[in-house]
Write a protein that holds these residues in place. Structure first.
Motif, PDB file in Angstrom:
ATOM      1  N   ARG A  75       0.820  -1.217   0.000  1.00  0.00           N
ATOM      2  CA  ARG A  75       0.000   0.000   0.000  1.00  0.00           C
ATOM      3  C   ARG A  75       0.857   1.272   0.000  1.00  0.00           C
ATOM      4  N   SER A  76       1.932   1.282   0.803  1.00  0.00           N
ATOM      5  CA  SER A  76       2.783   2.473   0.913  1.00  0.00           C
ATOM      6  C   SER A  76       3.500   2.798  -0.399  1.00  0.00           C
TER       7      SER A  76
ATOM      8  N   SER B  78      -0.642   5.403  -0.612  1.00  0.00           N
ATOM      9  CA  SER B  78      -0.567   5.484   0.842  1.00  0.00           C
ATOM     10  C   SER B  78      -1.633   6.416   1.386  1.00  0.00           C
TER      11      SER B  78
END
Length: 398
Positions: free
Chosen positions: A109-110, A114
């Motif tokens: 996700r980051s 994010s």
């Protein structure tokens, strides 16, 4: 000058409209052709479009992990692909279906989007309820209710003591099997058999040959043939149906086809709809941590009437009342709907024609009566004149 002002206003309107759109990024674990994925996606999109008041923009991608192994190297390649394709793109919310897509975003996700909240459906790993960050994740869990299916089989065949579970040995299947094993402890008098393999010929070789053997399909979307080719659901079910002794029941709505009688199933449509309702609440301003996940899987009874009849199984009135029945016996109106509608239109046309003709005949009759009245009046006037002349002749001195 007027044209310039109009052009500016149109341009400004387009910018405002574009900015007012809510962007939803969607990632599915499986392909767009897989029925379970298709049901979730269509239900999610249609529910949001019909209930959310502002414009929506959807961007959709597929991991397709029924065909491609969900390895770390594949995930890295997919991350790189998404980074290039969606450079500068920032969604308002992310929607993922099934375990692999959620695992993908938990891990990456980051690197992608994010701080964008993630909503999910079709998640079998119930332990995530306690580990996911409530400020970033919420959604709809999926669990196979084996108890209701065992009770259904007991109703169909009280003497049955052996029940077989079939799956594709995927990570999803393993989560389902673990959940099932926790549920079946309350049935000590039954013998439960678990058959799982990515190859369908391995499963076929171990299936029972006793008459009226009940088999529950868990998740079979990852089954392959001897060459490693991923089979379609229809191909997998058709192969299993070659064994005439099996009564195939389902724990997922997508599998209710051909000779699969059905059961108490997880519903892709209900999963997608429930997830859309959660996303709607967020888009309308509610914080993610206040949107509780749906832990109780929205399952329903689904049966195929033709398959039930072929297997000589009868549903209780209590279950049939709350079930979706495919290919069920249609009412007289449903069977002859088109003929009835055509007949209705014809009768209406004839009745309308009759009214129009009657109206014109009445007008014609009234006109004829009016003409006769005029003629009678003329005759009366002429008769009066004749009487006056006769009176003068009879009394010439008056």
């Amino acid at each position: 000058m007027v044209k310039i002002i109009v052009s500016f206003l149109l341009f400004f309107t387009c910018i405002v409209h574009a900015e007012s759109q809510s962007r939803i990024f969607i990632l599915h674990s499986y392909s767009q052709e897989y029925g379970w994925t298709k049901y979730q996606h269509e239900s999610f999109v249609s529910t949001l479009e019909h209930t959310y008041g502002s414009p929506l923009e959807f961007s959709v991608e597929y991991l397709d992990t029924k065909r491609h192994p969900f390895t770390e190297s594949y995930q890295k390649e997919f991350v790189s692909y998404l980074q290039k394709k969606f450079e500068g793109y920032y969604p308002d919310a992310i929607y993922v279906t099934d375990d692999n897509a959620l695992k993908f975003f938990i891990a990456h996700r980051s690197e992608l989007f994010s701080n964008v909240p993630i909503f999910f459906s079709g998640i079998n790993n119930l332990s995530l309820v306690h580990t996911l960050d409530k400020k970033s994740y919420t959604g709809v869990y999926e669990s196979k209710n084996v108890v209701k299916n065992i009770e259904l089989i007991r109703q169909f065949s009280p003497q049955t003591r052996d029940i077989w579970f079939v799956g594709d040995d995927s990570s999803t299947y393993k989560a389902i099997e673990s959940d099932i094993r926790n549920q079946i402890t309350q049935y000590p008098n039954y013998r439960f058999h678990f058959l799982s393999s990515p190859r369908i010929d391995d499963i076929v070789a171990k299936l029972p040959t006793a008459p009226k053997s009940f088999v529950l399909l868990t998740t079979i979307g990852g089954l392959c043939d001897a060459t490693g080719r991923n089979l379609t659901l229809k191909e997998s079910i058709s192969t299993l149906e070659h064994n005439p002794h099996l009564i195939l029941c389902s724990m997922e709505d997508t599998y209710v086809m051909d000779k699969v009688v059905g059961g108490f199933v997880t519903s892709g449509k209900q999963q997608g709809k429930s997830a859309a309702e959660l996303v709607k609440r967020y888009l309308e301003g509610e914080a993610v941590e206040r949107i509780d996940p749906v832990i109780k899987s929205p399952n329903i009874y689904v049966f195929d009437q033709k398959a039930l009849m072929q297997a000589r199984l009868i549903l209780s009135e209590y279950i049939a009342r709350d079930s979706v029945i495919l290919h069920g016996k249609r009412t007289f109106f449903e069977q002859h709907q088109q003929a009835i509608l055509n007949g209705t239109f014809i009768l209406f046309g004839v009745f309308l024609l009759y009214i129009v003709i009657s109206f014109f005949m009445m007008l014609q009759k009234n006109s004829h009566i009016k003409n006769i009245g005029s003629e009678l009046k003329e005759c009366s006037d002429e008769l009066s004149q004749v009487k006056e002349k006769l009176a003068l002749l009879e009394h010439p001195d008056e």
